[in-house]
Design a protein around this motif. Structure first.
Motif, PDB file in Angstrom:
ATOM      1  N   SER A  29      39.107  46.344  32.431  1.00 55.95           N
ATOM      2  CA  SER A  29      39.559  45.004  32.818  1.00 55.95           C
ATOM      3  C   SER A  29      39.799  44.891  34.318  1.00 55.95           C
ATOM      4  CB  SER A  29      40.832  44.649  32.040  1.00 55.95           C
ATOM      5  OG  SER A  29      41.771  45.674  32.233  1.00 55.95           O
ATOM      6  N   PRO A  64      34.985  43.332  37.409  1.00 57.45           N
ATOM      7  CA  PRO A  64      34.240  42.204  36.833  1.00 57.45           C
ATOM      8  C   PRO A  64      33.085  42.770  36.018  1.00 57.45           C
ATOM      9  CG  PRO A  64      33.671  42.482  39.153  1.00 57.45           C
ATOM     10  CD  PRO A  64      34.776  43.473  38.859  1.00 57.45           C
ATOM     11  N   LYS A  65      32.835  42.166  34.876  1.00 59.19           N
ATOM     12  CA  LYS A  65      31.778  42.705  34.006  1.00 59.19           C
ATOM     13  C   LYS A  65      30.467  41.972  34.244  1.00 59.19           C
ATOM     14  CE  LYS A  65      31.062  39.222  30.922  1.00 59.19           C
ATOM     15  NZ  LYS A  65      29.839  38.729  30.295  1.00 59.19           N
ATOM     16  N   TYR A  66      29.388  42.647  33.943  1.00 60.98           N
ATOM     17  CA  TYR A  66      28.084  42.001  34.012  1.00 60.98           C
ATOM     18  C   TYR A  66      27.225  42.579  32.891  1.00 60.98           C
ATOM     19  CZ  TYR A  66      24.164  39.520  36.041  1.00 60.98           C
ATOM     20  OH  TYR A  66      23.128  38.651  36.240  1.00 60.98           O
ATOM     21  N   PHE A  97      29.981  45.556  39.989  1.00 62.26           N
ATOM     22  CA  PHE A  97      30.218  45.098  38.617  1.00 62.26           C
ATOM     23  C   PHE A  97      30.196  46.272  37.648  1.00 62.26           C
ATOM     24  CE2 PHE A  97      28.746  41.259  40.699  1.00 62.26           C
ATOM     25  CZ  PHE A  97      29.495  40.257  40.098  1.00 62.26           C
ATOM     26  N   ASP A 142      25.323  37.900  30.592  1.00 62.97           N
ATOM     27  CA  ASP A 142      25.251  37.195  31.874  1.00 62.97           C
ATOM     28  C   ASP A 142      23.812  36.890  32.264  1.00 62.97           C
ATOM     29  OD1 ASP A 142      28.154  37.247  33.013  1.00 62.97           O
ATOM     30  OD2 ASP A 142      27.813  39.198  32.076  1.00 62.97           O
TER      31      ASP A 142
END
Ligand code: ANZ
Ligand code: ZN
Length: 863
Positions: free
Chosen positions: A29, A32-34, A70, A537
């Motif tokens: 967390s 940032p996720k991608y 990311f 994404d």
């Protein structure tokens, strides 16, 4: 000098990435996720160039986003159920499971040398019970929520093979294997209620900002929302119940006064009822069934009708009777399967009326002009008038525009209880039943006492039996001696398993969500994981899936959310559809297609067969396909040129959404370029300072040029990658390479600049050609693995463009000078010139008559 040894280098770095588990991800967390996903492959046997392009692009995005900080999920799996496995079983006597698993093993081994940055721990295969058991549970939940149901529906029936055919097994109206004309039959089938979300699926298209417009339009048209009316015609002369009304759907209730007939679909219940006592009609209906059944077939076929003798009573005028036909162009699957025909304003109706001598009556005319003359010409001509206008010859509607007339007609129909306004969707519920073996069994049981009973959750999964035979036509599950015999979970009496399996689009409608927690064993999803990773994404794949797969996935995401599995609507925030790979085609003297490997080019450019030297003729470049033999095997290319060269060429020549022409010179060019940069790194023309040395105070000419070019390349490539302009990014990197080669060892700071240039080159090229990127990086003594490094940042100081001195004139006389950025645009130059004090004074608040800009030289203000 040592040549660049791609074989050794590529496998070395793949090992290093593996060992460092560079691409294994977990939810985090803090980052940032991608989530980047390429449409997963069908394990057909071997990978093809389309795969190479698709996965190269996805891998580029994954590596780039990782470098941008990311937390990147980039998984891989197999869309493993489907007909080809069953066909292989029939033709080669190999079990579908074995065939499929062998293909997966082969293709996985072919993918590995590409150096894709995939988290292989998440690999899934949809034909394994660990996968499909979850979808059986989902289906039962859908059924409980009213989103899955069973109803009678028409199927393609092969009368020789005694089996249901998928649409793609019907070729020109005949069974693909038997060649027998296909019949339509009614069969109870399972459906998913995608129409429940029709409006939402349509409206949410608006929110899919990162989807190509063409795909959004295709989805839009497929859902096909039409506003109109249902009209209930009273009937005269119909058999049976006198209260029966004929319900039709129309988008043009404003044209009701121009009606001259009604028409029923050949499968309409009234058609079938009338045919019972009318052998001629029965024969007509049978004939319609023998013609093509697709919408396109029906559209192109000659319009044929059969007058049933029944009359429909016009809702607005007492005593006006319309003949009721059965007509081949009315589809049972749309609206109500019945229409009223208005020849003057619908081309099909016009043609039909001409053929059967029915009245053509003008009820809409253009606003201006002589209406009587217009009507006379229309009714004597060959073309319907379908444009906007005003109602004429239509009693209470006369004078109203089309839209107002529609509303007025609907209001009157409602008042008379003869109809109502309605919205009609073209979208149909999704029929998921297949009478096939190699798919996920539908978890239902049929009991003579209790009807259709769901398999209790505790008895899931319903496993596919392995001991099946393919030597008989029809569904092997149905032939199996014992599999379908079960006791009813409800009453305990002997009952029968459902032998249908799911359409394979079922598996591909939720696999993207499964990748978030591929080993979760209870519901299929770990909520924390799916909530973290979804939506995808960036989704990348072929435009051939622009309608069904994407729509089904959008539906599934909604349905799964409704049943508590997920919490989102749209599975794919961004979508990119890549172009195809094309290649020249070749034919020998005998007219047979030849493979590229069977052809050689002579010194004078002619083509001849390698086998016997006979002349070969060159055909157009077309999509690579086995049927035209114009395919190039990716494994052979990777073997001969390396994965990096193949990847680079895939990204080089065309924008990624366009078709790419595969050529020998293209792949050779990519390979030469990689050899060149390796040479530049391994034999630098200037002595390099140690890695990490501080930058010199000042740079001499060529050194400053290189540093500037490097920063410009960083800024440009970054922008290109963000915008999916991969080919421009490659061109920019090549341009930068040329700039780097301009270094003059005598200039101050040349060594530092050259090292900086090489490091930048390695970083920028790494998402595209990751192996040589790592090799250059390591050779230069860079820290850590490039696969885990950060993306370089451009220093704005070096991006400032050179300025130029521009003369400012008024009416041709020099009034001052300006410092402007080189090549600045006309507006900027004009604005600056008008602000020069001498110019502003002459203008004194007036607008100039004209401003002439000679870029980088003069701005002349004419007053
Ligand atoms: C009368 C009429 C008059 C129509 C006119 C058109 C022009 P979309 O836009 O696709 O919704 N139609 C309705 N159901 C049909 C079916 N099952 N098979 C074939 N045609 C069908 O088209 C709606 C129009 O297509 C309807 O409006 C109907 O013809 C026809 F001047 O009704 B219309
Ligand atoms: Zn029972």
């Amino acid at each position: 000098m040592a040549r660049y040894n791609f074989k050794e280098t590529e496998s070395k770095w793949q090992g290093a990435w593996d060992q460092n588990t560079c691409f294994k991800v977990t939810e985090d967390s803090d980052l940032p996720k991608y989530y980047v996903l390429e449409m997963f492959p069908y394990p057909s046997g071997r990978i093809h160039m389309g795969h190479v392009r698709n996965y190269t692009m996805g891998d580029l995005v994954a590596r780039y986003k990782r470098a941008r900080g990311f937390n990147v999920l980039h998984p891989m799996g197999w869309d493993a159920f489907g007909l080809p496995a069953e066909n292989a079983a029939i033709e080669n006597k190999v079990h579908p499971a074995i065939w499929t698993r062998q293909n997966i093993a082969t293709m996985r081994e072919q993918f590995k040398p590409m150096g894709l940055s995939i988290d292989w721990d998440r690999e899934i295969s949809t034909c394994e019970p660990e996968y499909y058991k979850h979808e059986q549970k989902m289906f039962l939940d859908f059924a409980r929520a009213g989103l899955a149901y069973r109803k009678e529906s028409w199927v393609n029936w092969d009368p020789v093979e005694d089996t249901v055919l998928a649409n793609e097994q019907v070729i020109d109206g005949r069974g693909w294997r038997s060649g027998a004309p296909v019949e339509r039959r009614k069969l109870a089938q399972w459906f998913l209620k995608i129409t429940h979300y029709a409006d939402d699926l349509l409206q949410s298209i608006e929110t899919l900002e990162r989807w190509p417009d063409k795909v959004r339009t295709m989805q839009h048209n497929w859902i096909g929302r039409s506003e109109g009316a249902r009209i209930f015609f009273d009937l005269a002369g119909a058999p049976g119940d006198a209260d029966d009304k004929l319900e039709v759907f129309t988008t043009r209730p404003d044209t009701l006064f121009g009606a001259s007939f009604c028409a029923l679909s050949p499968q309409h219940p009234l058609s079938l009822a009338l045919a019972e006592n009318n052998p001629e009609l029965a024969e007509f209906i049978a004939e319609c069934g023998r013609m093509g059944t697709s919408e396109a077939d029906i559209e192109s076929a000659e319009k044929l009708g059969f007058d049933t003798g029944v009359k429909a009573l016009h809702p607005f005028r007492e005593g006006w009777e319309l003949p009721v036909y059965v007509a081949n162009f009315v589809l049972m699957e749309y609206g109500t399967g019945a229409i009223f025909g208005c020849p003057a304003h619908d081309q099909r109706d016009f043609d039909f009326a001409r053929k059967y001598g029915l009245a053509i009556k003008t009820v809409v005319a253009p606003r201006d002009g002589d209406r009587a003359a217009f009507a006379a010409e229309l009714e004597a001509g060959t073309e319907a008038y379908v444009d906007d206008g005003v109602a004429v010859n239509s009693e209470f509607l006369d004078g109203l525009g089309v839209d107002a007339a529609k509303s007025a007609a609907i209001a009157r129909l409602q008042q008379l209880d003869q109809g109502e306004g309605t919205v009609q969707f073209r979208l149909r519920d999704w029929g998921v039943s297949r009478q096939r073996y190699w798919g996920c069994p539908v978890p239902m049981i049929h009991c003579g006492e209790c009807g259709t009973v769901p398999v209790p959750d505790a008895d899931l999964p319903v496993l596919l039996p392995e001991d099946v035979e393919f030597d008989k036509p029809g569904n092997p599950l149905d032939h199996h001696p014992t599999w379908k015999n079960v006791d009813c979970p409800n009453c305990g009496k002997p009952a029968r398993r459902e032998t249908d399996t799911f359409d394979t689009f079922f598996e591909s409608s939720w696999y993207f969500a499964r990748f978030c927690s591929p080993h979760e064993d209870s519901t299929g999803f770990d909520r924390a994981a799916v909530d973290y990773w979804l939506p995808v994404d960036q989704y990348i794949g072929g435009v051939e899936h622009a309608v069904l797969h994407l729509l089904y996935s959008r539906f599934f995401t909604r349905a799964l959310s409704e049943c508590g599995y997920l919490d989102l609507k749209e599975p794919f925030a961004g979508l990119f559809t890549q172009g195809m790979i094309c290649h020249e085609t070749y034919r020998g003297e005998d007219g047979q297609w030849l493979q590229p490997e069977e052809v050689e080019r002579t010194d004078d450019g002619a083509l001849r067969s390698l086998a016997d030297g006979s002349p070969v003729s060159l055909g157009r470049s077309e999509k690579m396909s086995k049927s035209k033999k114009n395919v190039v095997d990716p494994s052979r290319i990777i073997e001969n040129y390396g994965a990096d060269a193949a990847r680079l060429f895939m990204l080089s020549d065309s924008p990624p959404d366009r078709d790419l022409d595969w050529t020998d010179s293209g792949i050779e060019g990519a390979w030469r370029y990689l050899s060149r940069i390796w040479r530049m790194a391994s034999e630098p023309p200037v002595e390099l300072p140690a890695a990490g040395s501080a930058a010199p105070e000042a740079f001499g000419g060529s050194a400053l040029g290189v540093v500037r070019a490097a920063h410009k390349a960083i800024a440009g490539v970054t922008d290109d990658l963000e915008k999916f302009r991969f080919n421009t990014a490659v061109a920019r990197i090549r341009e930068f390479t040329n700039a780097l080669a301009e270094i003059d060892a005598a200039d101050d700071g040349a060594g530092w600049a050259y090292r900086f240039g090489l490091e930048t080159l390695a970083q920028l090229i790494a998402p595209m050609t990751p192996h040589i990127g790592e090799e250059m990086w390591a050779h230069l003594g860079g820290a850590g693995l490039l696969a885990q490094n950060r993306w370089p940042a451009a220093d704005p100081v070096f991006l400032v463009e050179d300025s130029v001195t521009v003369g400012v004139q008024v009416n041709g006389k020099l009034r001052g000078t300006l410092e402007l950025a080189k090549d600045c645009d006309r507006d900027t130059a004009t604005e600056a010139a008008l602000a020069v004090p001498n110019v502003a004074r002459v203008l004194d608040g007036r607008e100039p008559r004209k401003v002439i800009v000679v870029p980088n030289r003069i701005v002349n203000v004419v007053v």
